[in-house]
Design an enzyme around this catalytic site. Sequence first.
Site, short mmCIF file in Angstrom:
data_model
loop_
_atom_site.label_atom_id
_atom_site.label_comp_id
_atom_site.label_asym_id
_atom_site.label_seq_id
_atom_site.Cartn_x
_atom_site.Cartn_y
_atom_site.Cartn_z
N ASP A 1 -9.93 -49.18 1.67
CA ASP A 1 -8.85 -49.99 1.09
C ASP A 1 -8.55 -51.20 1.97
O ASP A 1 -8.49 -52.32 1.51
CB ASP A 1 -7.59 -49.14 0.83
CG ASP A 1 -7.13 -48.34 2.06
OD1 ASP A 1 -7.76 -48.46 3.13
OD2 ASP A 1 -6.14 -47.60 1.94
N ASP B 1 -7.53 -52.51 9.31
CA ASP B 1 -6.39 -53.01 10.08
C ASP B 1 -6.82 -53.09 11.54
O ASP B 1 -7.43 -54.09 11.97
CB ASP B 1 -5.23 -52.04 9.83
CG ASP B 1 -3.94 -52.41 10.51
OD1 ASP B 1 -3.84 -53.53 11.03
OD2 ASP B 1 -3.01 -51.59 10.51
N PHE C 1 2.61 -55.13 6.19
CA PHE C 1 2.32 -53.83 5.60
C PHE C 1 2.32 -53.99 4.09
O PHE C 1 3.29 -54.46 3.50
CB PHE C 1 3.37 -52.80 6.02
CG PHE C 1 2.97 -51.40 5.68
CD1 PHE C 1 2.10 -50.68 6.50
CD2 PHE C 1 3.44 -50.79 4.52
CE1 PHE C 1 1.71 -49.40 6.17
CE2 PHE C 1 3.05 -49.50 4.18
CZ PHE C 1 2.19 -48.80 5.02
N VAL C 2 1.20 -53.64 3.46
CA VAL C 2 1.07 -53.86 2.02
C VAL C 2 0.97 -52.53 1.27
O VAL C 2 0.46 -51.54 1.80
CB VAL C 2 -0.15 -54.77 1.69
CG1 VAL C 2 0.14 -56.21 2.08
CG2 VAL C 2 -1.42 -54.27 2.36
N ASP D 1 -0.42 -46.95 0.01
CA ASP D 1 0.85 -46.22 -0.09
C ASP D 1 1.83 -46.56 1.02
O ASP D 1 1.48 -47.19 2.02
CB ASP D 1 0.58 -44.71 -0.01
CG ASP D 1 0.31 -44.25 1.42
OD1 ASP D 1 -0.50 -44.93 2.12
OD2 ASP D 1 0.91 -43.26 1.86
N ARG E 1 1.19 -45.98 -4.57
CA ARG E 1 -0.25 -46.18 -4.79
C ARG E 1 -0.54 -46.65 -6.21
O ARG E 1 -1.50 -47.37 -6.45
CB ARG E 1 -1.02 -44.88 -4.55
CG ARG E 1 -1.04 -44.42 -3.12
CD ARG E 1 -2.10 -43.33 -2.95
NE ARG E 1 -1.94 -42.57 -1.73
CZ ARG E 1 -2.38 -42.93 -0.53
NH1 ARG E 1 -3.00 -44.09 -0.39
NH2 ARG E 1 -2.21 -42.17 0.51
P1 5GP Z 1 -7.20 -48.90 10.75
O1 5GP Z 1 -7.86 -47.63 11.21
O2 5GP Z 1 -8.16 -50.00 10.41
O3 5GP Z 1 -6.13 -49.35 11.71
O4 5GP Z 1 -6.41 -48.53 9.47
C1 5GP Z 1 -7.04 -48.14 8.34
C2 5GP Z 1 -6.13 -47.37 7.44
O5 5GP Z 1 -4.74 -47.55 7.72
C3 5GP Z 1 -6.31 -47.85 6.03
O6 5GP Z 1 -7.35 -47.16 5.40
C4 5GP Z 1 -4.96 -47.55 5.41
O7 5GP Z 1 -4.93 -46.23 4.95
C5 5GP Z 1 -3.99 -47.70 6.55
N1 5GP Z 1 -3.37 -49.02 6.54
C6 5GP Z 1 -3.61 -50.06 7.37
N2 5GP Z 1 -2.85 -51.12 7.06
C7 5GP Z 1 -2.12 -50.74 5.99
C8 5GP Z 1 -1.15 -51.42 5.16
O8 5GP Z 1 -0.79 -52.60 5.35
N3 5GP Z 1 -0.65 -50.70 4.12
C9 5GP Z 1 -0.99 -49.41 3.87
N4 5GP Z 1 -0.42 -48.82 2.82
N5 5GP Z 1 -1.91 -48.76 4.62
C10 5GP Z 1 -2.46 -49.42 5.65
#
Ligand code: 5GP
Length: 161
Positions: free
Chosen positions: A81, A84, A134-135, A141, A147
């Site tokens: 999705d 980050d 944060f989206v 979600d 979602r």
């Molecule tokens: P990362 O491991 O790249 O830091 O984060 C990945 C996961 O964190 C994504 O698959 C998602 O589930 C969650 N995540 C990161 N940023 C956001 C955001 O802005 N909104 C939401 N709802 N989930 C996020």
Amino acid sequence: MVKTVADQIAHDYAGRQVHMICVLNGALFFAADLMRALPLDCTYSCVQLRSYEGMTSSGRVEEVIPLTTDIRDKDVIVIEDIVDTGTTMHFYKQKLLALAPRSLKVAAMLFKPSQLQYPDAKPDYYGCEIPNKFVIGYGLDMDGLARNLPHIYAVTQSTDE
Ligand code: 5GP
């Protein structure tokens, strides 16, 4: 975003069969739309990786539903999705590479470049770069809710105490 990513994948994989790995729960809607927009032979499986609690990254990655498909010698694309910090994809790519796919790429709906901590986790394909907000919506979600919103929204923190 679906068309942007689908067009690039269709171009790069023309004439080949790809195996998609949809990362639940967040990528469900994007993956379903992306695969239906792809003019390619495609198989898919779903995994669930948990790496986030509430609105801040925990830095912890847990495989809740593991991959059961044999991906050896397959052209694999992980559908995520949002990337980050990149912790989730950094961890998960290592795990998948150990299973000897022919190739491995990541397609993310959204990418927050300012937050990336692992350069190898930069998605090979992504629909849109966004700032550090944060989206929610379209699979994303906030504590399990939102979602099913058909659009994507940035959450603004309330100043009311
Ligand atoms: P990362 O491991 O790249 O830091 O984060 C990945 C996961 O964190 C994504 O698959 C998602 O589930 C969650 N995540 C990161 N940023 C956001 C955001 O802005 N909104 C939401 N709802 N989930 C996020």
